[in-house]
Design a protein around this motif. Structure first.
Motif, PDB file in Angstrom:
ATOM      1  N   ALA A  85       0.804  -1.153  -0.026  1.00 37.09           N
ATOM      2  CA  ALA A  85      -0.103   0.133   0.046  1.00 37.09           C
ATOM      3  C   ALA A  85       0.790   1.278  -0.047  1.00 37.09           C
ATOM      4  O   ALA A  85       0.457   2.131  -0.703  1.00 37.09           O
ATOM      5  CB  ALA A  85      -0.850   0.085   1.258  1.00 37.09           C
ATOM      6  N   SER A  86       1.967   1.172   0.858  1.00 36.36           N
ATOM      7  CA  SER A  86       2.788   2.295   0.929  1.00 36.36           C
ATOM      8  C   SER A  86       3.634   2.579  -0.488  1.00 36.36           C
ATOM      9  O   SER A  86       3.684   3.719  -0.866  1.00 36.36           O
ATOM     10  CB  SER A  86       3.638   2.409   1.944  1.00 36.36           C
ATOM     11  OG  SER A  86       4.626   1.360   1.933  1.00 36.36           O
ATOM     12  N   ALA A  87       3.828   1.378  -0.966  1.00 37.84           N
ATOM     13  CA  ALA A  87       4.708   1.122  -2.617  1.00 37.84           C
ATOM     14  C   ALA A  87       3.811   2.017  -3.539  1.00 37.84           C
ATOM     15  O   ALA A  87       4.134   2.793  -4.157  1.00 37.84           O
ATOM     16  CB  ALA A  87       4.933   0.119  -2.647  1.00 37.84           C
ATOM     17  N   VAL A  88       2.427   1.721  -3.385  1.00 38.31           N
ATOM     18  CA  VAL A  88       1.559   2.369  -4.205  1.00 38.31           C
ATOM     19  C   VAL A  88       1.683   3.879  -4.062  1.00 38.31           C
ATOM     20  O   VAL A  88       1.744   4.547  -5.185  1.00 38.31           O
ATOM     21  CB  VAL A  88       0.121   1.642  -4.291  1.00 38.31           C
ATOM     22  CG1 VAL A  88      -0.958   2.902  -4.968  1.00 38.31           C
ATOM     23  CG2 VAL A  88      -0.159   0.500  -4.584  1.00 38.31           C
ATOM     24  N   GLY A  89       1.576   4.383  -2.947  1.00 38.88           N
ATOM     25  CA  GLY A  89       1.421   5.580  -2.592  1.00 38.88           C
ATOM     26  C   GLY A  89       2.736   6.329  -3.266  1.00 38.88           C
ATOM     27  O   GLY A  89       2.991   7.536  -3.991  1.00 38.88           O
ATOM     28  N   HIS A  90       4.056   5.705  -3.142  1.00 37.14           N
ATOM     29  CA  HIS A  90       5.304   6.343  -3.666  1.00 37.14           C
ATOM     30  C   HIS A  90       5.410   6.409  -5.018  1.00 37.14           C
ATOM     31  O   HIS A  90       5.880   7.487  -5.467  1.00 37.14           O
ATOM     32  CB  HIS A  90       6.371   5.396  -2.872  1.00 37.14           C
ATOM     33  CG  HIS A  90       6.622   5.504  -1.397  1.00 37.14           C
ATOM     34  ND1 HIS A  90       6.604   6.461  -0.816  1.00 37.14           N
ATOM     35  CD2 HIS A  90       6.788   4.479  -0.610  1.00 37.14           C
ATOM     36  CE1 HIS A  90       6.859   6.440   0.401  1.00 37.14           C
ATOM     37  NE2 HIS A  90       6.886   5.242   0.746  1.00 37.14           N
ATOM     38  N   VAL A  91       4.942   5.271  -5.647  1.00 39.37           N
ATOM     39  CA  VAL A  91       4.926   5.407  -7.121  1.00 39.37           C
ATOM     40  C   VAL A  91       3.979   6.347  -7.718  1.00 39.37           C
ATOM     41  O   VAL A  91       4.408   7.226  -8.610  1.00 39.37           O
ATOM     42  CB  VAL A  91       4.508   3.938  -7.524  1.00 39.37           C
ATOM     43  CG1 VAL A  91       4.377   3.911  -9.011  1.00 39.37           C
ATOM     44  CG2 VAL A  91       5.663   2.708  -7.399  1.00 39.37           C
ATOM     45  N   VAL A  92       2.809   6.424  -7.215  1.00 43.83           N
ATOM     46  CA  VAL A  92       1.747   7.570  -7.747  1.00 43.83           C
ATOM     47  C   VAL A  92       2.383   8.934  -7.533  1.00 43.83           C
ATOM     48  O   VAL A  92       2.287   9.710  -8.298  1.00 43.83           O
ATOM     49  CB  VAL A  92       0.308   7.233  -7.152  1.00 43.83           C
ATOM     50  CG1 VAL A  92      -0.361   8.448  -7.563  1.00 43.83           C
ATOM     51  CG2 VAL A  92      -0.149   5.757  -7.428  1.00 43.83           C
ATOM     52  N   GLY A  93       2.803   8.995  -6.396  1.00 37.53           N
ATOM     53  CA  GLY A  93       3.479  10.158  -5.954  1.00 37.53           C
ATOM     54  C   GLY A  93       4.864  10.834  -6.975  1.00 37.53           C
ATOM     55  O   GLY A  93       4.818  11.823  -7.343  1.00 37.53           O
ATOM     56  N   GLU A  94       5.378   9.664  -7.419  1.00 33.82           N
ATOM     57  CA  GLU A  94       6.667   9.936  -8.445  1.00 33.82           C
ATOM     58  C   GLU A  94       5.875  10.415  -9.746  1.00 33.82           C
ATOM     59  O   GLU A  94       6.354  11.246 -10.412  1.00 33.82           O
ATOM     60  CB  GLU A  94       7.434   8.687  -8.443  1.00 33.82           C
ATOM     61  CG  GLU A  94       8.422   8.514  -7.398  1.00 33.82           C
ATOM     62  CD  GLU A  94       9.437   9.635  -7.118  1.00 33.82           C
ATOM     63  OE1 GLU A  94       9.769  10.307  -7.968  1.00 33.82           O
ATOM     64  OE2 GLU A  94       9.900   9.795  -6.077  1.00 33.82           O
ATOM     65  N   VAL A  95       4.985   9.700 -10.175  1.00 35.29           N
ATOM     66  CA  VAL A  95       4.271   9.723 -11.489  1.00 35.29           C
ATOM     67  C   VAL A  95       3.732  11.280 -11.411  1.00 35.29           C
ATOM     68  O   VAL A  95       3.527  11.772 -12.455  1.00 35.29           O
ATOM     69  CB  VAL A  95       3.188   8.683 -11.751  1.00 35.29           C
ATOM     70  CG1 VAL A  95       2.491   8.956 -12.859  1.00 35.29           C
ATOM     71  CG2 VAL A  95       3.853   7.382 -11.819  1.00 35.29           C
ATOM     72  N   ALA A  96       2.909  11.679 -10.359  1.00 36.94           N
ATOM     73  CA  ALA A  96       2.178  12.803 -10.410  1.00 36.94           C
ATOM     74  C   ALA A  96       3.173  14.116 -10.600  1.00 36.94           C
ATOM     75  O   ALA A  96       2.841  15.215 -10.864  1.00 36.94           O
ATOM     76  CB  ALA A  96       1.439  13.231  -8.933  1.00 36.94           C
ATOM     77  N   LEU A  97       4.485  14.035 -10.268  1.00 39.19           N
ATOM     78  CA  LEU A  97       5.523  14.981 -10.815  1.00 39.19           C
ATOM     79  C   LEU A  97       5.294  16.290  -9.638  1.00 39.19           C
ATOM     80  O   LEU A  97       5.121  17.356 -10.306  1.00 39.19           O
ATOM     81  CB  LEU A  97       5.421  15.423 -12.045  1.00 39.19           C
ATOM     82  CG  LEU A  97       5.883  14.181 -13.018  1.00 39.19           C
ATOM     83  CD1 LEU A  97       5.731  14.583 -14.487  1.00 39.19           C
ATOM     84  CD2 LEU A  97       7.323  13.788 -12.713  1.00 39.19           C
ATOM     85  N   LEU A  98       4.574  16.223  -8.550  1.00 37.86           N
ATOM     86  CA  LEU A  98       4.284  17.269  -7.669  1.00 37.86           C
ATOM     87  C   LEU A  98       5.448  18.177  -7.103  1.00 37.86           C
ATOM     88  O   LEU A  98       5.102  19.287  -6.654  1.00 37.86           O
ATOM     89  CB  LEU A  98       3.526  16.883  -6.771  1.00 37.86           C
ATOM     90  CG  LEU A  98       2.014  16.370  -7.193  1.00 37.86           C
ATOM     91  CD1 LEU A  98       0.994  15.579  -6.193  1.00 37.86           C
ATOM     92  CD2 LEU A  98       1.216  17.052  -8.152  1.00 37.86           C
ATOM     93  N   ARG A  99       6.492  17.413  -6.769  1.00 37.32           N
ATOM     94  CA  ARG A  99       7.642  18.115  -6.132  1.00 37.32           C
ATOM     95  C   ARG A  99       8.122  19.141  -6.951  1.00 37.32           C
ATOM     96  O   ARG A  99       8.321  18.999  -8.302  1.00 37.32           O
ATOM     97  CB  ARG A  99       8.706  16.822  -5.752  1.00 37.32           C
ATOM     98  CG  ARG A  99       8.037  16.254  -4.463  1.00 37.32           C
ATOM     99  CD  ARG A  99       9.235  15.431  -3.683  1.00 37.32           C
ATOM    100  NE  ARG A  99      10.021  14.576  -4.566  1.00 37.32           N
ATOM    101  CZ  ARG A  99       9.794  13.312  -4.997  1.00 37.32           C
ATOM    102  NH1 ARG A  99       8.760  12.732  -4.519  1.00 37.32           N
ATOM    103  NH2 ARG A  99      10.539  12.802  -5.751  1.00 37.32           N
TER     104      ARG A  99
END
Length: 194
Positions: A85-99
């Motif tokens: 579940a946390s891995a999903v969050g990390h991957v989606v966070g990378e894909v969203a390019l929010l930083r």
């Protein structure tokens, strides 16, 4: 003695020049002359690496997609003990390019996305990138919860990530608000199927 040329390194440098120009001027501002100048190579070198401008653009698009996907995979490798579940969050966070450090990539990605709406070759390249990311997310969602439609949720997460990217770029949401929306969606998802 003639100097050896690393063609893959040259192609990568050209792709990075294309991306820098797209970030600065948009896709329509990319010319072969400007790419050659930015990459510090001759126009002939650009033309030897890429037969057409479209081929060069497709390579640059694949380059950006590989960077994002590579970061997502690296994030998974750097914390192998994390839950699915946390891995999903990390991957989606990378894909969203929010930083902030990924804001240029986000602008470039969305410029390619807009162009792909009318360019079938770019659209095909984008579909390849999305298919790769969807496969990774589908696997992770399935590991996190066997009761979910993993592929359907992976598709939803990719659409949410793209939407949040666009909202942040145009100033409709801050990166922090987008992060909260993303994490709230994931929390509801896991609570409903936990």
């Amino acid at each position: 003695m003639p100097r050896q040329v690393d063609h893959e390194e040259r192609r990568r440098r050209i792709a990075e020049a294309v991306c820098a120009l797209i970030d600065a001027q948009g896709l329509e501002g990319v010319t072969l002359r400007d790419v050659a100048t930015r990459a510090e190579v001759s126009m002939g070198a650009v033309q030897r690496c890429f037969r057409t401008k479209d081929e060069m653009l497709r390579f640059a698009l694949a380059h950006i997609g590989e960077q994002v996907t590579g970061r997502a995979h690296a994030r998974l490798r750097s914390a192998p003990a994390q839950s699915a579940a946390s891995a999903v969050g990390h991957v989606v966070g990378e894909v969203a390019l929010l930083r902030e450090e990924h804001r240029a990539e986000a602008r470039i990605w969305l410029a390619f996305l807009a162009a792909a709406a009318v360019n079938p070759d770019l659209a095909a390249s984008l579909r390849t990138s999305y298919t790769d990311l969807e496969g990774l997310l589908t696997r992770l969602v399935a590991e996190a919860s066997g009761s979910l439609d993993a592929q359907g949720e992976a598709r939803t997460l990719l659409a949410l990530a793209d939407g949040l990217t666009a909202h942040v770029l145009i100033g409709h949401r801050t990166a922090e608000e987008a992060e909260r929306l993303l994490h709230a969606h994931l929390a509801r998802l896991w609570a409903a199927h936990g």
